[in-house]
Design a protein around this motif. Structure first.
Motif, PDB file in Angstrom:
ATOM      1  N   SER A 337       1.033  -0.739   0.082  1.00 35.27           N
ATOM      2  CA  SER A 337       0.442   0.051  -0.051  1.00 35.27           C
ATOM      3  C   SER A 337       0.816   1.565   0.257  1.00 35.27           C
ATOM      4  O   SER A 337       0.398   2.072  -0.761  1.00 35.27           O
ATOM      5  N   ILE A 338       1.620   1.582   0.721  1.00 35.02           N
ATOM      6  CA  ILE A 338       2.770   2.355   1.108  1.00 35.02           C
ATOM      7  C   ILE A 338       3.431   2.776   0.226  1.00 35.02           C
ATOM      8  O   ILE A 338       3.885   3.713  -0.532  1.00 35.02           O
ATOM      9  N   ALA A 339       4.202   1.218  -0.506  1.00 34.91           N
ATOM     10  CA  ALA A 339       5.403   1.576  -2.106  1.00 34.91           C
ATOM     11  C   ALA A 339       3.957   1.877  -3.207  1.00 34.91           C
ATOM     12  O   ALA A 339       4.754   2.327  -3.429  1.00 34.91           O
ATOM     13  N   ALA A 340       2.527   1.360  -3.266  1.00 33.94           N
ATOM     14  CA  ALA A 340       2.009   2.248  -4.173  1.00 33.94           C
ATOM     15  C   ALA A 340       1.906   3.388  -3.990  1.00 33.94           C
ATOM     16  O   ALA A 340       1.653   4.287  -4.749  1.00 33.94           O
ATOM     17  N   LEU A 464       6.150   4.346 -16.140  1.00 38.24           N
ATOM     18  CA  LEU A 464       5.412   2.877 -15.570  1.00 38.24           C
ATOM     19  C   LEU A 464       6.754   2.228 -14.921  1.00 38.24           C
ATOM     20  O   LEU A 464       6.759   2.080 -13.499  1.00 38.24           O
ATOM     21  N   ALA A 465       8.224   2.310 -15.777  1.00 42.42           N
ATOM     22  CA  ALA A 465       9.692   2.303 -15.105  1.00 42.42           C
ATOM     23  C   ALA A 465       9.832   2.449 -14.217  1.00 42.42           C
ATOM     24  O   ALA A 465      10.075   1.814 -13.174  1.00 42.42           O
ATOM     25  N   GLY A 466       9.667   3.722 -13.893  1.00 38.82           N
ATOM     26  CA  GLY A 466      10.562   4.541 -13.201  1.00 38.82           C
ATOM     27  C   GLY A 466       8.989   4.173 -11.558  1.00 38.82           C
ATOM     28  O   GLY A 466       9.534   3.844 -10.389  1.00 38.82           O
ATOM     29  N   ALA A 467       7.835   4.157 -12.362  1.00 38.50           N
ATOM     30  CA  ALA A 467       6.959   4.377 -10.720  1.00 38.50           C
ATOM     31  C   ALA A 467       7.129   2.025 -10.282  1.00 38.50           C
ATOM     32  O   ALA A 467       7.213   2.291  -8.767  1.00 38.50           O
ATOM     33  N   GLY A 468       7.466   1.397 -10.858  1.00 34.61           N
ATOM     34  CA  GLY A 468       8.751   0.442 -10.336  1.00 34.61           C
ATOM     35  C   GLY A 468       9.566   0.059  -9.655  1.00 34.61           C
ATOM     36  O   GLY A 468       9.486  -0.636  -8.589  1.00 34.61           O
ATOM     37  N   ILE A 469      10.480   1.028 -10.093  1.00 34.07           N
ATOM     38  CA  ILE A 469      11.636   1.266  -9.258  1.00 34.07           C
ATOM     39  C   ILE A 469      11.526   2.033  -8.224  1.00 34.07           C
ATOM     40  O   ILE A 469      11.974   1.672  -6.859  1.00 34.07           O
ATOM     41  N   VAL A 470      10.101   3.042  -7.795  1.00 35.47           N
ATOM     42  CA  VAL A 470      10.358   3.827  -7.107  1.00 35.47           C
ATOM     43  C   VAL A 470       9.459   3.382  -5.791  1.00 35.47           C
ATOM     44  O   VAL A 470      10.179   3.417  -4.456  1.00 35.47           O
TER      45      VAL A 470
END
Length: 556
Positions: A337-340, A464-470
């Motif tokens: 949750s907090i990562a998303a 989307l790749a950046g969101a996954g890395i973060v």
């Protein structure tokens, strides 16, 4: 006057856009810099307690000296492993080279504190190694040298990736020229190629040293008193925020020096013409030399990934108790949750900043962009202490206590990992030419249609790749989470820390394996990107060769 009307109108419309871009950059810069400024301000203004006087004495010096010693030992090992592995992978050919080139990045998938817990169990007095060779015959793993050993294995991929990228871009003409002058392959590699790749080496080493200096979990578990450990002990043990900010200032200054080194190292990088690469060939190894190269490249993979992952797999018990399964599920839900949420917020800000930086000009805007993207270089403990100092200042001014909560934790995550999202978003937008926007507007498309039909399809994968890395970075973050999390709020990283600190590695194994599985995503992505880059270079060399052949045919 009529002729000047459109130009005047364009100037009037461009001026508010420039102001809006500058305001966006200023807002993001202030957002990131506020905790850092709070650390520096609190360390300068406050701190007159007995704890501060104590820490600025013997303990303060010990924290600083131990941090430098850990950086020296682990950095030396990481630089040797990374440089030698990169040299063998880039310049030689031996059985298994392609597989090892990918496997050498796998230690990135394991958080350093997870590897420390695994090695603490493997090499501990009651571990399997002690039972085989005897307790007195193995070195003490919970020591400065043990922490350096683990961090060396976890950070060498920074040097390896930077050196591989640099060495693969060097033409074989350099090597051939050295060989024609009578130099041996070893002398030519050390004296010529490594010297030419020096900027990349120091850039990768600076990144590795940032991680080593900021690491808390490894140092705390092995009993090494670094600056990060000092921050936690001061805040949790003594409750002195001013003293904690003093120590955080020292850690921030270390990170700042390393950031300057990393930034300066980029200025020395140079690219070669594609035509210089068309005769590039790797040195073919066979027999003893090939076996030696395999052992050298496989050793970091075995000790940096296979060994700690194997310990966790051996400890894993699929028959979890109901309580343990419920706690693990709760920690997993909290982490997801907090990562998303953090990734969504970070990428929204990153996209805005990328658009602002895309058209921004001038020294002020560039300087502010450096500040806005500084968070990734700031250790998590420093960012957390800065937010605590900032919230304390706000509480004194407004009377509202905001020292904890999910919102404060999200602030730390976004401020620290915004740089990763910005790099991905700006890379995606860099593919879109400004002339394409102008052409769309000339056809009557408004900003919403340009964004929907041009920008988003072209930059979607990067965003989307950046969101996954973060999101993965947030899931693995330990120091900031420990300092800022609300009461009874546990993530996978804090669950691993709590259980492993209590010598319950078997209970921590499921959460650790989940984090490793998540970490494999960016690790494998980095390997594939590097491999794709080499494939592009091969195609470029082939195309250049075909072009040269066609050109010679036309001349004949």
């Amino acid at each position: 006057m009529a002729a000047n009307g459109p130009e005047a109108h364009d100037a009037q419309t461009r001026r508010p856009a420039r102001v809006a871009r500058l305001c966006a950059i200023i807002a993001v810069s202030a957002f990131v810099a506020a905790p850092i400024a709070a650390v520096l301000a609190s360390a300068t203004i406050g701190g007159k307690g007995e704890a501060l006087a104590h820490l600025l004495g013997v303990n303060g010096v010990r924290y600083f000296v131990t941090t430098l010693a850990l950086c020296a030992l682990a950095g030396l090992g990481a630089s040797i492993i990374g440089a030698v592995s990169a040299l063998l992978i880039s310049m030689t050919d031996f059985p298994g080279r392609r597989l090892l080139s990918i496997a050498l990045v796998l230690p990135f998938a394991i958080p350093a504190y997870v590897a420390a817990y695994a090695y603490g169990d493997l090499l501990g007095p009651f571990g399997p190694v002690a039972q085989l060779v005897g307790v007195n015959n193995i070195p003490e793993i919970r020591s400065l040298s043990g922490a350096a050993f683990v961090l060396m294995l976890m950070t060498y991929p920074y040097v390896y990736l930077a050196m591989t990228a640099s060495l693969s871009s060097r033409s074989s003409s350099l090597m051939q020229a050295a060989r024609m002058l009578g130099a041996s392959p070893l002398r030519a590699s050390l004296g010529l190629l490594l010297t030419a790749s020096r900027p990349a080496f120091f850039g990768g080493l600076a990144l590795a040293l940032m991680e080593i200096a900021a690491e808390y979990g490894v140092a705390d578990f092995f009993g090494v008193q670094t600056l990060s450990v000092g921050i936690f002990r001061t805040w949790y043990g003594l409750g002195d925020l001013a003293a904690a900010t003093q120590i955080a200032t020292g850690l921030f200054l270390v990170a700042l020096v390393l950031t300057i080194i990393e930034s300066a190292s980029r200025k020395g990088r140079a690219a070669e013409d594609v035509r210089a690469h068309r005769s590039s060939k790797r040195l073919k190894l066979s027999g003893v030399h090939a076996f030696g190269a395999i052992c050298i490249c496989a050793a970091p993979v075995v000790f940096g990934f296979i060994a700690p992952a194997g310990v966790l797999l051996a400890k894993f018990d699929p028959d979890l108790s109901i309580g343990a399964g419920r706690d693990l599920a709760a920690a997993g839900v909290n982490t997801a949750s907090i990562a998303a949420i953090g990734a969504i917020i970070a990428m929204a800000i990153a996209v805005i900043l990328s658009y602002a930086a895309r058209r921004a000009r001038g020294r002020i805007a560039k300087s502010l962009m450096r500040v806005a993207t500084l968070g990734y270089a700031v250790p998590g403990a420093v960012m957390a202490i800065g937010i605590l100092a900032l919230s304390s200042f706000v509480a004194r001014i407004s009377g509202v206590a905001v020292a904890g909560g999910i919102g404060v934790l999200l602030y730390a995550y976004v401020a620290r990992f915004l740089t990763a999202g910005y790099n991905s978003a700006s890379a995606g937008l860099a593919q879109i030419s400004p002339e394409m926007d102008a052409a769309a507007r000339s056809l009557g498309a408004g900003p919403a249609r340009v964004l929907s039909f041009i920008h988003w399809p072209m930059a979607r994968s990067s965003v989307l790749a950046g969101a996954g890395i973060v999101a993965i970075d947030i899931a693995k973050e330990l120091p900031a989470t420990l300092l800022l999390r609300p009461f009874n709020f546990e993530t996978l990283s804090t669950r691993i820390y709590r259980l492993a600190s209590d010598e319950r590695l078997a209970d921590a194994a499921p959460a650790a394996l989940i984090l490793i599985a998540l970490g494999l995503i960016p690790a494998l992505a980095l390997s594939l990107i590097a491999d794709h880059s080499n494939w592009q270079k091969k195609n470029a060399r082939k195309a250049d060769k075909d072009f040269a052949g066609a050109e010679a045919g036309l001349t004949v």
